[in-house]
Design a protein around this motif. Structure first.
Motif, PDB file in Angstrom:
ATOM      1  N   VAL A 156      69.138  62.844  89.095  1.00 54.19           N
ATOM      2  CA  VAL A 156      69.322  63.751  87.959  1.00 54.19           C
ATOM      3  C   VAL A 156      69.484  62.891  86.717  1.00 54.19           C
ATOM      4  N   VAL A 157      68.619  63.096  85.735  1.00 55.69           N
ATOM      5  CA  VAL A 157      68.681  62.335  84.488  1.00 55.69           C
ATOM      6  C   VAL A 157      69.168  63.261  83.378  1.00 55.69           C
ATOM      7  N   LEU A 158      70.242  62.853  82.715  1.00 60.13           N
ATOM      8  CA  LEU A 158      70.813  63.605  81.601  1.00 60.13           C
ATOM      9  C   LEU A 158      70.499  62.817  80.332  1.00 60.13           C
ATOM     10  N   ALA A 159      69.502  63.274  79.590  1.00 57.46           N
ATOM     11  CA  ALA A 159      68.972  62.507  78.467  1.00 57.46           C
ATOM     12  C   ALA A 159      69.436  63.062  77.123  1.00 57.46           C
ATOM     13  N   ALA A 160      70.088  62.209  76.337  1.00 55.49           N
ATOM     14  CA  ALA A 160      70.550  62.584  74.999  1.00 55.49           C
ATOM     15  C   ALA A 160      69.685  61.869  73.959  1.00 55.49           C
ATOM     16  N   ARG A 161      69.196  62.646  72.972  1.00 59.98           N
ATOM     17  CA  ARG A 161      68.259  62.085  72.000  1.00 59.98           C
ATOM     18  C   ARG A 161      68.531  62.617  70.595  1.00 59.98           C
ATOM     19  N   GLY A 162      68.414  61.734  69.638  1.00 57.85           N
ATOM     20  CA  GLY A 162      68.628  62.142  68.252  1.00 57.85           C
ATOM     21  C   GLY A 162      67.523  63.027  67.724  1.00 57.85           C
ATOM     22  N   GLY A 163      66.282  62.754  68.150  1.00 57.93           N
ATOM     23  CA  GLY A 163      65.135  63.556  67.739  1.00 57.93           C
ATOM     24  C   GLY A 163      64.649  64.432  68.877  1.00 57.93           C
ATOM     25  N   VAL A 164      63.464  64.995  68.695  1.00 54.87           N
ATOM     26  CA  VAL A 164      62.871  65.870  69.708  1.00 54.87           C
ATOM     27  C   VAL A 164      61.603  65.206  70.224  1.00 54.87           C
ATOM     28  N   TYR A 165      61.617  64.800  71.494  1.00 58.40           N
ATOM     29  CA  TYR A 165      60.519  64.018  72.044  1.00 58.40           C
ATOM     30  C   TYR A 165      59.972  64.546  73.370  1.00 58.40           C
ATOM     31  N   ALA A 166      60.744  65.290  74.115  1.00 54.61           N
ATOM     32  CA  ALA A 166      60.347  65.698  75.471  1.00 54.61           C
ATOM     33  C   ALA A 166      58.989  66.390  75.462  1.00 54.61           C
ATOM     34  N   GLY A 167      58.127  65.939  76.363  1.00 52.73           N
ATOM     35  CA  GLY A 167      56.813  66.542  76.484  1.00 52.73           C
ATOM     36  C   GLY A 167      55.792  66.033  75.491  1.00 52.73           C
ATOM     37  N   SER A 168      56.190  65.098  74.633  1.00 51.83           N
ATOM     38  CA  SER A 168      55.264  64.551  73.646  1.00 51.83           C
ATOM     39  C   SER A 168      54.884  63.119  74.021  1.00 51.83           C
ATOM     40  N   GLU A 169      53.891  62.578  73.315  1.00 48.47           N
ATOM     41  CA  GLU A 169      53.457  61.203  73.576  1.00 48.47           C
ATOM     42  C   GLU A 169      54.516  60.180  73.179  1.00 48.47           C
ATOM     43  N   TRP A 170      55.521  60.621  72.424  1.00 52.38           N
ATOM     44  CA  TRP A 170      56.594  59.722  72.007  1.00 52.38           C
ATOM     45  C   TRP A 170      57.617  59.491  73.129  1.00 52.38           C
ATOM     46  N   ASP A 171      57.581  60.334  74.133  1.00 53.88           N
ATOM     47  CA  ASP A 171      58.574  60.232  75.210  1.00 53.88           C
ATOM     48  C   ASP A 171      58.082  59.281  76.300  1.00 53.88           C
ATOM     49  N   SER A 172      58.314  58.006  76.107  1.00 51.58           N
ATOM     50  CA  SER A 172      57.979  57.015  77.138  1.00 51.58           C
ATOM     51  C   SER A 172      59.110  56.863  78.143  1.00 51.58           C
ATOM     52  N   GLN A 173      60.285  57.384  77.809  1.00 51.69           N
ATOM     53  CA  GLN A 173      61.462  57.223  78.662  1.00 51.69           C
ATOM     54  C   GLN A 173      61.346  58.016  79.963  1.00 51.69           C
ATOM     55  N   THR A 174      60.912  59.273  79.855  1.00 47.86           N
ATOM     56  CA  THR A 174      60.843  60.134  81.038  1.00 47.86           C
ATOM     57  C   THR A 174      59.902  59.575  82.108  1.00 47.86           C
ATOM     58  N   PRO A 175      58.641  59.241  81.773  1.00 47.68           N
ATOM     59  CA  PRO A 175      57.773  58.694  82.824  1.00 47.68           C
ATOM     60  C   PRO A 175      58.267  57.360  83.365  1.00 47.68           C
ATOM     61  N   HIS A 176      58.909  56.564  82.511  1.00 43.10           N
ATOM     62  CA  HIS A 176      59.435  55.274  82.966  1.00 43.10           C
ATOM     63  C   HIS A 176      60.505  55.477  84.041  1.00 43.10           C
ATOM     64  N   LEU A 177      61.494  56.319  83.727  1.00 40.21           N
ATOM     65  CA  LEU A 177      62.574  56.551  84.686  1.00 40.21           C
ATOM     66  C   LEU A 177      62.069  57.252  85.939  1.00 40.21           C
ATOM     67  N   SER A 178      61.163  58.208  85.762  1.00 44.03           N
ATOM     68  CA  SER A 178      60.618  58.908  86.918  1.00 44.03           C
ATOM     69  C   SER A 178      59.894  57.936  87.846  1.00 44.03           C
ATOM     70  N   THR A 179      59.140  57.019  87.271  1.00 50.95           N
ATOM     71  CA  THR A 179      58.415  56.034  88.078  1.00 50.95           C
ATOM     72  C   THR A 179      59.373  55.074  88.776  1.00 50.95           C
ATOM     73  N   LEU A 180      60.435  54.675  88.098  1.00 53.68           N
ATOM     74  CA  LEU A 180      61.409  53.764  88.707  1.00 53.68           C
ATOM     75  C   LEU A 180      62.069  54.406  89.927  1.00 53.68           C
TER      76      LEU A 180
END
Length: 200
Positions: free
Chosen positions: A134-158
């Motif tokens: 379970v990943v609880l992600a806190a972000r200053g901007g809005v990125y989920a689902g956009s090309e700016w969100d490199s964090q989600t695929p990185h953690l999912s792959t790890l």
């Protein structure tokens, strides 16, 4: 009783937004049949991975020098701790569009060929099964689902590399975009966290 490993990783400690999400998880888990182990990856202060430590993993346990045995023990202990838990909860901020370097240093000790995954003719195969992330992600901007969100695929792959394919992501975004958007995002994240805990 399910065992939960709750990882926090804010450089602001308890004052961090991601730490607040971790707090929501603990509050939702109160009274449930869950055992929670907390680990602050900032306080853990793992060094960046260096060649001597990597080489210590490659040496057979019985052939390691005293220095190599000590270096290998760090990774071995973290992997054993991971294996001892059923649910891995990572509360993580977004720093410069990625994960904190302390989180990267932690995963560098978990991702070990022949230990947590193996290479096959069909690609890597995870060796840790039956666990949930379970990943609880806190972000200053809005990125989920956009090309700016490199964090989600990185953690999912790890997680997937190790065989942890049951994954849930909760986002609290726009936290630096004013008090009202922040309050709304945190409230929505809190509800989603409570739903996840209820299903554990």
């Amino acid at each position: 009783m399910k065992k939960v490993l709750l990882l926090t990783s804010s450089i602001f400690g308890d004052n961090g937004n991601s730490s607040q999400l971790a707090g929501y998880f603990k509050a939702a888990a109160a009274g449930k049949d869950l055992s929670i182990t907390e680990k602050d990856l900032i306080a853990l202060d793992l060094p960046h991975l260096a060649a001597p430590e990597l080489l210590s993993w490659m040496a057979a346990p019985g052939e390691r020098t005293a220095e190599q045995a000590e270096l290998a023990k760090l990774s071995d202990n973290l992997i054993e701790e991971l294996k001892a838990h059923d649910v891995i909860v990572l509360a993580v901020p977004l720093y410069n569009l990625g994960i904190p370097s302390q989180v990267k240093a932690y995963f560098d000790r978990l991702e070990r060929a022949g230990v947590t995954f193996k290479y096959t003719e069909n690609g890597p195969q995870g060796l840790i099964e039956g666990k949930q992330a379970v990943v609880l992600a806190a972000r200053g901007g809005v990125y989920a689902g956009s090309e700016w969100d490199s964090q989600t695929p990185h953690l999912s792959t790890l997680f997937t590399l190790m065989g942890i394919t049951e994954q849930s992501f909760v986002y609290a975004e726009g936290l630096n975009m004013g008090d009202e958007p922040k309050a709304k995002a945190l409230a929505e994240a809190k509800t989603k966290i409570e739903e996840i805990v209820a299903a554990l």
